[in-house]
Design a protein around this motif. Structure first.
Motif, PDB file in Angstrom:
ATOM      1  N   VAL A  19       0.882  -1.208  -0.028  1.00 49.02           N
ATOM      2  CA  VAL A  19      -0.099  -0.032   0.025  1.00 49.02           C
ATOM      3  C   VAL A  19       0.831   1.179  -0.037  1.00 49.02           C
ATOM      4  O   VAL A  19       2.156   1.136   0.367  1.00 49.02           O
ATOM      5  CB  VAL A  19      -0.937   0.009   1.074  1.00 49.02           C
ATOM      6  N   ILE A  20       0.247   2.319  -0.330  1.00 48.08           N
ATOM      7  CA  ILE A  20       0.909   3.594  -0.235  1.00 48.08           C
ATOM      8  C   ILE A  20       0.491   4.456   0.738  1.00 48.08           C
ATOM      9  O   ILE A  20      -0.887   4.598   0.922  1.00 48.08           O
ATOM     10  CB  ILE A  20       0.813   4.598  -1.490  1.00 48.08           C
ATOM     11  N   VAL A  21       1.386   4.910   1.767  1.00 52.55           N
ATOM     12  CA  VAL A  21       0.672   5.905   2.681  1.00 52.55           C
ATOM     13  C   VAL A  21       1.505   7.069   2.555  1.00 52.55           C
ATOM     14  O   VAL A  21       2.457   7.458   2.106  1.00 52.55           O
ATOM     15  CB  VAL A  21       1.125   5.381   4.026  1.00 52.55           C
ATOM     16  N   GLY A  22       0.631   8.142   3.200  1.00 47.26           N
ATOM     17  CA  GLY A  22       1.134   9.593   3.365  1.00 47.26           C
ATOM     18  C   GLY A  22       0.757  10.470   2.044  1.00 47.26           C
ATOM     19  O   GLY A  22      -0.047   9.945   1.156  1.00 47.26           O
ATOM     20  N   CYS A  59      -8.692  -9.572   5.888  1.00 50.96           N
ATOM     21  CA  CYS A  59      -7.283 -10.111   5.726  1.00 50.96           C
ATOM     22  C   CYS A  59      -6.496  -8.843   4.830  1.00 50.96           C
ATOM     23  O   CYS A  59      -7.146  -8.752   3.908  1.00 50.96           O
ATOM     24  CB  CYS A  59      -7.074 -11.500   5.160  1.00 50.96           C
ATOM     25  N   GLY A  60      -5.343  -8.316   5.187  1.00 48.17           N
ATOM     26  CA  GLY A  60      -4.788  -7.465   4.322  1.00 48.17           C
ATOM     27  C   GLY A  60      -3.926  -6.334   5.041  1.00 48.17           C
ATOM     28  O   GLY A  60      -3.953  -6.327   6.366  1.00 48.17           O
ATOM     29  N   LEU A  61      -3.432  -5.408   4.344  1.00 39.19           N
ATOM     30  CA  LEU A  61      -2.733  -4.207   4.611  1.00 39.19           C
ATOM     31  C   LEU A  61      -3.765  -3.077   4.500  1.00 39.19           C
ATOM     32  O   LEU A  61      -3.883  -2.722   3.238  1.00 39.19           O
ATOM     33  CB  LEU A  61      -1.408  -4.089   4.122  1.00 39.19           C
ATOM     34  N   PHE A  62      -4.179  -2.299   5.304  1.00 38.87           N
ATOM     35  CA  PHE A  62      -5.271  -1.229   5.079  1.00 38.87           C
ATOM     36  C   PHE A  62      -4.741   0.009   5.518  1.00 38.87           C
ATOM     37  O   PHE A  62      -4.133   0.222   6.658  1.00 38.87           O
ATOM     38  CB  PHE A  62      -6.344  -1.475   5.891  1.00 38.87           C
ATOM     39  N   VAL A  63      -4.965   1.148   4.483  1.00 41.71           N
ATOM     40  CA  VAL A  63      -4.302   2.428   4.962  1.00 41.71           C
ATOM     41  C   VAL A  63      -5.447   3.135   5.954  1.00 41.71           C
ATOM     42  O   VAL A  63      -6.616   3.197   5.685  1.00 41.71           O
ATOM     43  CB  VAL A  63      -4.129   3.210   3.753  1.00 41.71           C
ATOM     44  N   VAL A  64      -4.978   3.894   6.827  1.00 42.46           N
ATOM     45  CA  VAL A  64      -5.793   4.574   7.847  1.00 42.46           C
ATOM     46  C   VAL A  64      -5.572   5.974   7.219  1.00 42.46           C
ATOM     47  O   VAL A  64      -4.602   6.726   7.268  1.00 42.46           O
ATOM     48  CB  VAL A  64      -5.290   4.553   9.195  1.00 42.46           C
ATOM     49  N   GLN A  65      -6.713   6.402   6.610  1.00 43.72           N
ATOM     50  CA  GLN A  65      -6.887   7.802   5.860  1.00 43.72           C
ATOM     51  C   GLN A  65      -6.954   9.071   6.892  1.00 43.72           C
ATOM     52  O   GLN A  65      -7.587   8.953   7.994  1.00 43.72           O
ATOM     53  CB  GLN A  65      -8.000   7.816   5.240  1.00 43.72           C
ATOM     54  N   HIS A  66      -5.888   9.981   6.799  1.00 38.41           N
ATOM     55  CA  HIS A  66      -6.017  11.113   7.268  1.00 38.41           C
ATOM     56  C   HIS A  66      -6.056  12.210   6.267  1.00 38.41           C
ATOM     57  O   HIS A  66      -5.694  12.134   5.354  1.00 38.41           O
ATOM     58  CB  HIS A  66      -4.567  11.414   8.232  1.00 38.41           C
ATOM     59  N   GLY A  67      -6.550  13.393   6.755  1.00 41.88           N
ATOM     60  CA  GLY A  67      -6.556  14.527   5.807  1.00 41.88           C
ATOM     61  C   GLY A  67      -8.001  15.392   6.149  1.00 41.88           C
ATOM     62  O   GLY A  67      -8.902  14.969   6.532  1.00 41.88           O
ATOM     63  N   TRP A  68      -7.769  16.431   5.316  1.00 44.00           N
ATOM     64  CA  TRP A  68      -9.065  17.398   5.473  1.00 44.00           C
ATOM     65  C   TRP A  68     -10.133  16.943   4.212  1.00 44.00           C
ATOM     66  O   TRP A  68      -9.569  16.792   3.146  1.00 44.00           O
ATOM     67  CB  TRP A  68      -8.688  18.808   5.083  1.00 44.00           C
ATOM     68  N   LYS A  69     -11.172  16.618   4.626  1.00 44.53           N
ATOM     69  CA  LYS A  69     -12.432  16.452   3.498  1.00 44.53           C
ATOM     70  C   LYS A  69     -13.170  17.738   3.213  1.00 44.53           C
ATOM     71  O   LYS A  69     -13.718  18.161   4.279  1.00 44.53           O
ATOM     72  CB  LYS A  69     -13.054  15.248   3.826  1.00 44.53           C
ATOM     73  N   GLU A  70     -13.189  17.946   2.160  1.00 44.69           N
ATOM     74  CA  GLU A  70     -14.108  18.995   1.806  1.00 44.69           C
ATOM     75  C   GLU A  70     -15.542  18.972   1.295  1.00 44.69           C
ATOM     76  O   GLU A  70     -15.659  17.744   0.871  1.00 44.69           O
ATOM     77  CB  GLU A  70     -13.450  19.784   0.793  1.00 44.69           C
TER      78      GLU A  70
END
Length: 132
Positions: free
Chosen positions: A70-73, A121-132
């Motif tokens: 996964v890609i994080v950041g 089962c898996g690798l899950f990204v925890v989303q952060h950020g501003w939602k508009e």
């Protein structure tokens, strides 16, 4: 909990859970990034994980299995939860790998294994950020 420094220019960036904290069914990945220098863009990290499984149904020895990358950041907080890995059976060791295309990206990583009923089962990204 395991903690390690990672550097995108290092040959290998592997962080593994410590044996006294396993087996576990999930592992939370926490990252902290130092302040960026100048106008450099914030890095994104490719995170992958290899599970070390010990199950009689799989044979006598340990079996290694990879979860999809996964890609994080980019990280927006000084320290934040970025991903959680889940597997529906006990995992002996979680081995996370970190890569970044940024020129020079460093971070501190914490792995926090735990046990809970897992239906995914898996690798899950925890989303952060501003939602508009």
């Amino acid at each position: 909990m395991s903690v390690a420094e990672i550097d995108s220019e290092a040959r290998q960036n592997i962080v593994e859970t410590e044996p006294q904290f396993v087996p576990s069914t999930h592992c939370v990945v926490i990252m902290e990034q130092p302040p960026l220098m100048g106008d450099e863009p914030p890095p994104q990290w490719r995170v992958s994980v290899t599970l070390t499984l010990r199950d009689k149904a799989l044979g006598k020895g340990a079996v290694l299995a990879d979860l999809p990358t996964v890609i994080v950041g980019p990280l927006i907080h000084k320290r934040q939860v970025v991903a959680i890995a889940k597997y529906p059976s006990p995992v002996d060791r979680w081995s996370f790998r970190f890569e970044s295309d940024a020129g020079r990206a460093t971070a501190r990583v914490w792995l926090h294994p735990g046990t809970s009923p897992v239906t995914e089962c898996g690798l899950f990204v925890v989303q952060h950020g501003w939602k508009e």
